[in-house]
Scaffold this active site. Structure first.
Site, PDB file in Angstrom:
ATOM      1  N   GLY A   1       0.810  -1.210   0.000  1.00  0.00           N
ATOM      2  CA  GLY A   1       0.000   0.000   0.000  1.00  0.00           C
ATOM      3  C   GLY A   1       0.847   1.264   0.000  1.00  0.00           C
ATOM      4  O   GLY A   1       1.981   1.228  -0.466  1.00  0.00           O
TER       5      GLY A   1
ATOM      6  N   ALA B   1      -8.927  -0.503   2.735  1.00  0.00           N
ATOM      7  CA  ALA B   1      -9.866  -1.380   2.035  1.00  0.00           C
ATOM      8  C   ALA B   1     -11.179  -0.686   1.703  1.00  0.00           C
ATOM      9  O   ALA B   1     -11.686  -0.794   0.575  1.00  0.00           O
ATOM     10  CB  ALA B   1     -10.119  -2.628   2.878  1.00  0.00           C
TER      11      ALA B   1
ATOM     12  N   LYS C   1       5.826  -1.263   7.939  1.00  0.00           N
ATOM     13  CA  LYS C   1       5.356   0.119   8.020  1.00  0.00           C
ATOM     14  C   LYS C   1       4.323   0.311   9.120  1.00  0.00           C
ATOM     15  O   LYS C   1       4.346   1.330   9.824  1.00  0.00           O
ATOM     16  CB  LYS C   1       4.792   0.591   6.682  1.00  0.00           C
ATOM     17  CG  LYS C   1       3.490  -0.078   6.262  1.00  0.00           C
ATOM     18  CD  LYS C   1       2.965   0.473   4.951  1.00  0.00           C
ATOM     19  CE  LYS C   1       1.721  -0.242   4.481  1.00  0.00           C
ATOM     20  NZ  LYS C   1       0.583  -0.136   5.405  1.00  0.00           N
TER      21      LYS C   1
END
Length: 265
Positions: free
Chosen positions: A146, A150, A201
């Site tokens: 990403g 979503a 991340k």
């Protein structure tokens, strides 16, 4: 038109059906053993996904995992893995059951795996090793990184991702299948780099945001007075932080200072 089999009917697996269907592909959305209620709800009404809170196109074909067999696996041009990190072993078992010939397998599932060597590997390494033991080591693996939320993807709000594969042409072919006006796809041949960064991340984002939220006054943008600062924190397991795989944001229990905040890197 391609046939795409998505394993996992949670929020991300389900949302990936939207760009695929927008591009005219056939999508089978197979729920895990934990997604029974979701699949039942979608069979009754595609517009009411219980956890995504966004409608899916009526063309999506929801299936219980028990209704997905080697026939569906063989017919799929691409298989997309959309389970959460703790489900990686389960999905590897399903891939071994369903895959009968080399084909692209894309993973939105994030995490790092022990390899028995000094350096950890990504979940794509675990999938490759498992399929290799079945004689299917030639399956091309694609990592999806990403940032991508979503629900925003399902609502066709602009979002951007990276498709990474050791074979850049494989990532490019899948990107052409999935890219839409709203789902913008970049490609890379650095599979391990994209997978590792995508996994870590969330781990770092939560830590950095926790420090900002706890030690900085967000209203005045001032550091919290030194006399009220606690000693430096260490990373450890506790009742607030569980030992889930790195990258599993769903597995982290946020302290109260972070509740209601959107964290994105």
């Amino acid at each position: 038109m391609a046939k795409i089999l998505i394993l996992g009917a949670g929020v991300m697996g389900s949302s990936l059906s939207v760009p695929a269907l927008d591009n005219g592909h056939e999508v089978l959305l197979a729920g895990t053993h934990l997604d029974v209620a979701i699949i039942d709800a979608l069979k009754a009404d595609r517009s009411k996904h219980p956890t995504l809170r966004a409608p899916l196109p009526k063309e999506v074909i929801p299936l219980q995992i028990g209704d997905v067999g080697p026939e569906q696996g063989a017919a799929a041009d691409v298989i997309v893995v959309g389970v959460s990190s703790p489900g990686i072993d389960w999905v590897i078992g399903q891939l071994i059951r369903l895959v009968d010939r080399p084909k692209p397998i894309a993973l939105v599932t994030k995490g790092l795996a022990e390899t028995g060597h000094e350096k950890p590997g990504a979940f794509t390494d675990r999938v490759r090793n498992a399929l290799g033991a079945k004689g299917l080591g030639d399956c091309a693996l694609i990592g999806i990184g990403g940032p991508c939320i979503a629900r925003e993807l399902a609502l066709r709000q602009p979002t951007s991702v990276v498709f990474a594969s050791d074979e850049l042409s494989v990532a490019a072919d899948f990107a052409r299948m999935m890219q839409t006006e709203h789902y913008r796809v970049h490609t890379s041949d650095d599979l391990l780099g994209v997978e590792a960064c995508a996994a870590l991340k969330n781990f770092y984002a939560i830590g950095v945001s926790a420090m900002i939220s706890r030690y900085v006054n967000p209203d005045k943008a001032e550091p919290t007075p030194a006399k009220t600062r606690p000693p430096p924190c260490s990373i450890r397991r506790s009742r607030k932080w569980r030992g889930w795989p790195p990258g599993s944001a769903a597995g982290a229990r946020l302290p109260s200072t972070l509740r209601g905040r959107a964290i994105c890197m």
